[in-house]
Design a protein around this motif. Sequence first.
Motif, PDB file in Angstrom:
ATOM      1  N   GLY A  79     -46.906   9.660 -41.135  1.00 17.48           N
ATOM      2  CA  GLY A  79     -45.670   9.551 -40.363  1.00 17.48           C
ATOM      3  C   GLY A  79     -44.498   9.277 -41.284  1.00 17.48           C
ATOM      4  N   PHE A  80     -43.478   8.643 -40.741  1.00 15.88           N
ATOM      5  CA  PHE A  80     -42.312   8.322 -41.560  1.00 15.88           C
ATOM      6  C   PHE A  80     -41.795   6.940 -41.217  1.00 15.88           C
ATOM      7  N   LEU A  81     -41.139   6.337 -42.189  1.00 15.65           N
ATOM      8  CA  LEU A  81     -40.527   5.019 -42.031  1.00 15.65           C
ATOM      9  C   LEU A  81     -39.072   5.142 -42.455  1.00 15.65           C
ATOM     10  N   TRP A  82     -38.172   4.919 -41.518  1.00 19.25           N
ATOM     11  CA  TRP A  82     -36.722   4.925 -41.776  1.00 19.25           C
ATOM     12  C   TRP A  82     -36.278   3.493 -41.572  1.00 19.25           C
ATOM     13  N   ARG A  83     -36.136   2.745 -42.671  1.00 20.10           N
ATOM     14  CA  ARG A  83     -35.883   1.308 -42.600  1.00 20.10           C
ATOM     15  C   ARG A  83     -34.573   0.974 -41.884  1.00 20.10           C
ATOM     16  N   ARG A  84     -33.643   1.894 -41.845  1.00 17.15           N
ATOM     17  CA  ARG A  84     -32.406   1.620 -41.111  1.00 17.15           C
ATOM     18  C   ARG A  84     -32.649   1.706 -39.613  1.00 17.15           C
ATOM     19  N   TRP A  85     -33.768   2.329 -39.214  1.00 17.50           N
ATOM     20  CA  TRP A  85     -34.152   2.394 -37.799  1.00 17.50           C
ATOM     21  C   TRP A  85     -34.952   1.155 -37.435  1.00 17.50           C
ATOM     22  N   SER A  86     -36.035   0.924 -38.176  1.00 17.54           N
ATOM     23  CA  SER A  86     -36.865  -0.266 -37.971  1.00 17.54           C
ATOM     24  C   SER A  86     -37.802  -0.418 -39.157  1.00 17.54           C
ATOM     25  N   GLU A  87     -38.520  -1.518 -39.186  1.00 17.10           N
ATOM     26  CA  GLU A  87     -39.484  -1.775 -40.254  1.00 17.10           C
ATOM     27  C   GLU A  87     -40.862  -1.223 -39.915  1.00 17.10           C
ATOM     28  N   THR A  88     -40.985  -0.593 -38.773  1.00 19.72           N
ATOM     29  CA  THR A  88     -42.269  -0.078 -38.308  1.00 19.72           C
ATOM     30  C   THR A  88     -42.347   1.426 -38.553  1.00 19.72           C
ATOM     31  N   PRO A  89     -43.403   1.887 -39.237  1.00 23.38           N
ATOM     32  CA  PRO A  89     -43.546   3.333 -39.423  1.00 23.38           C
ATOM     33  C   PRO A  89     -43.760   4.039 -38.078  1.00 23.38           C
ATOM     34  N   ILE A  90     -43.256   5.246 -37.985  1.00 16.84           N
ATOM     35  CA  ILE A  90     -43.426   6.061 -36.780  1.00 16.84           C
ATOM     36  C   ILE A  90     -44.480   7.120 -37.099  1.00 16.84           C
ATOM     37  N   PRO A  91     -45.625   7.092 -36.416  1.00 17.57           N
ATOM     38  CA  PRO A  91     -46.672   8.078 -36.709  1.00 17.57           C
ATOM     39  C   PRO A  91     -46.276   9.457 -36.195  1.00 17.57           C
ATOM     40  N   TRP A  92     -46.837  10.490 -36.814  1.00 22.68           N
ATOM     41  CA  TRP A  92     -46.528  11.860 -36.386  1.00 22.68           C
ATOM     42  C   TRP A  92     -46.977  12.094 -34.948  1.00 22.68           C
ATOM     43  N   PRO A 120     -38.934   1.218 -30.786  1.00 21.70           N
ATOM     44  CA  PRO A 120     -37.536   0.803 -30.580  1.00 21.70           C
ATOM     45  C   PRO A 120     -36.800   0.626 -31.900  1.00 21.70           C
ATOM     46  N   PRO A 121     -35.496   0.889 -31.887  1.00 27.89           N
ATOM     47  CA  PRO A 121     -34.688   0.724 -33.095  1.00 27.89           C
ATOM     48  C   PRO A 121     -34.261  -0.724 -33.275  1.00 27.89           C
ATOM     49  N   GLY A 122     -33.704  -1.001 -34.454  1.00 24.49           N
ATOM     50  CA  GLY A 122     -33.052  -2.282 -34.684  1.00 24.49           C
ATOM     51  C   GLY A 122     -31.744  -2.319 -33.893  1.00 24.49           C
ATOM     52  N   TRP A 123     -31.063  -3.440 -33.952  1.00 32.14           N
ATOM     53  CA  TRP A 123     -29.878  -3.630 -33.104  1.00 32.14           C
ATOM     54  C   TRP A 123     -28.752  -2.667 -33.443  1.00 32.14           C
ATOM     55  N   VAL A 140     -34.190   9.444 -33.399  1.00 33.96           N
ATOM     56  CA  VAL A 140     -33.997   8.929 -34.751  1.00 33.96           C
ATOM     57  C   VAL A 140     -33.203   9.979 -35.523  1.00 33.96           C
ATOM     58  N   THR A 141     -32.064   9.573 -36.058  1.00 34.25           N
ATOM     59  CA  THR A 141     -31.211  10.508 -36.799  1.00 34.25           C
ATOM     60  C   THR A 141     -31.024   9.983 -38.215  1.00 34.25           C
ATOM     61  N   ILE A 142     -31.423  10.793 -39.180  1.00 35.63           N
ATOM     62  CA  ILE A 142     -31.349  10.414 -40.590  1.00 35.63           C
ATOM     63  C   ILE A 142     -30.257  11.259 -41.242  1.00 35.63           C
ATOM     64  N   PRO A 143     -29.147  10.630 -41.647  1.00 31.95           N
ATOM     65  CA  PRO A 143     -28.062  11.415 -42.246  1.00 31.95           C
ATOM     66  C   PRO A 143     -28.421  11.914 -43.638  1.00 31.95           C
ATOM     67  N   GLY A 144     -27.745  12.964 -44.050  1.00 35.54           N
ATOM     68  CA  GLY A 144     -28.010  13.571 -45.349  1.00 35.54           C
ATOM     69  C   GLY A 144     -27.434  12.799 -46.517  1.00 35.54           C
ATOM     70  N   GLY A 145     -26.603  11.826 -46.273  1.00 34.53           N
ATOM     71  CA  GLY A 145     -26.002  11.056 -47.355  1.00 34.53           C
ATOM     72  C   GLY A 145     -26.543   9.638 -47.399  1.00 34.53           C
ATOM     73  N   GLY A 146     -26.160   8.918 -48.445  1.00 25.68           N
ATOM     74  CA  GLY A 146     -26.531   7.524 -48.575  1.00 25.68           C
ATOM     75  C   GLY A 146     -27.884   7.284 -49.223  1.00 25.68           C
ATOM     76  N   LEU A 147     -28.550   8.366 -49.650  1.00 20.20           N
ATOM     77  CA  LEU A 147     -29.848   8.235 -50.298  1.00 20.20           C
ATOM     78  C   LEU A 147     -29.764   8.751 -51.727  1.00 20.20           C
ATOM     79  N   ASP A 148     -30.692   8.304 -52.548  1.00 18.98           N
ATOM     80  CA  ASP A 148     -30.706   8.777 -53.930  1.00 18.98           C
ATOM     81  C   ASP A 148     -31.355  10.156 -54.069  1.00 18.98           C
ATOM     82  N   ARG A 149     -31.831  10.709 -52.986  1.00 17.51           N
ATOM     83  CA  ARG A 149     -32.424  12.046 -52.966  1.00 17.51           C
ATOM     84  C   ARG A 149     -31.537  12.944 -52.111  1.00 17.51           C
ATOM     85  N   GLY A 150     -31.524  14.223 -52.405  1.00 16.87           N
ATOM     86  CA  GLY A 150     -30.690  15.162 -51.679  1.00 16.87           C
ATOM     87  C   GLY A 150     -31.250  15.481 -50.302  1.00 16.87           C
TER      88      GLY A 150
END
Length: 184
Positions: A79-92, A120-123, A140-150
Amino acid sequence: METRPPFRAYAYRRGLVILIAVMMPLVAPCFTATVLLPDAPLALRILGLVVLLPIIVWMLLSVGMLFDSRPVLEVDEHGFLWRRWSETPIPWSAVDRWQARPHMGIAYVTVWLKDPASNPPGWVHAILRPGNKWLGMGDVTIPGGGLDRGFDEVAAAFGHFAPKPPLPLEPRLARRLEAARRKR
């Protein structure tokens, strides 16, 4: 399917420092209007507070991200973990579908969940979620900026690890889609 190491992306620290420095000139006049000038008109003080509070919250969150050495985004076969969403991984298995899409010149990976209440997301994202939904984004929306990867790397990681959507029932269309997947 080949095994690939998990994809990890960290916060783009230089970008965070630049954004904090750019936002600082807004903090000073708002702070002055709300705290240091008690004789200022009430409307100006309220406006300063309305502008100041989200900026201060955003800056505090950004400073926290500067000192957090953990990956912000992790994508693997589970799955994936988007820490700005929550600390819990989201399984596929919880993902209905995902899409890489642009909006107003910014690329996003947006993910629709089968049961959003189970992840659920963080606040911060709980506040932002209705606006994202109104714009046609997923849960869950992950923007293209703000990361060290493209962004292309982020989208490629989702493309590699996320389960492929089922093929359409119409045989010709299914064959064409399967051929396009193999070619890609």
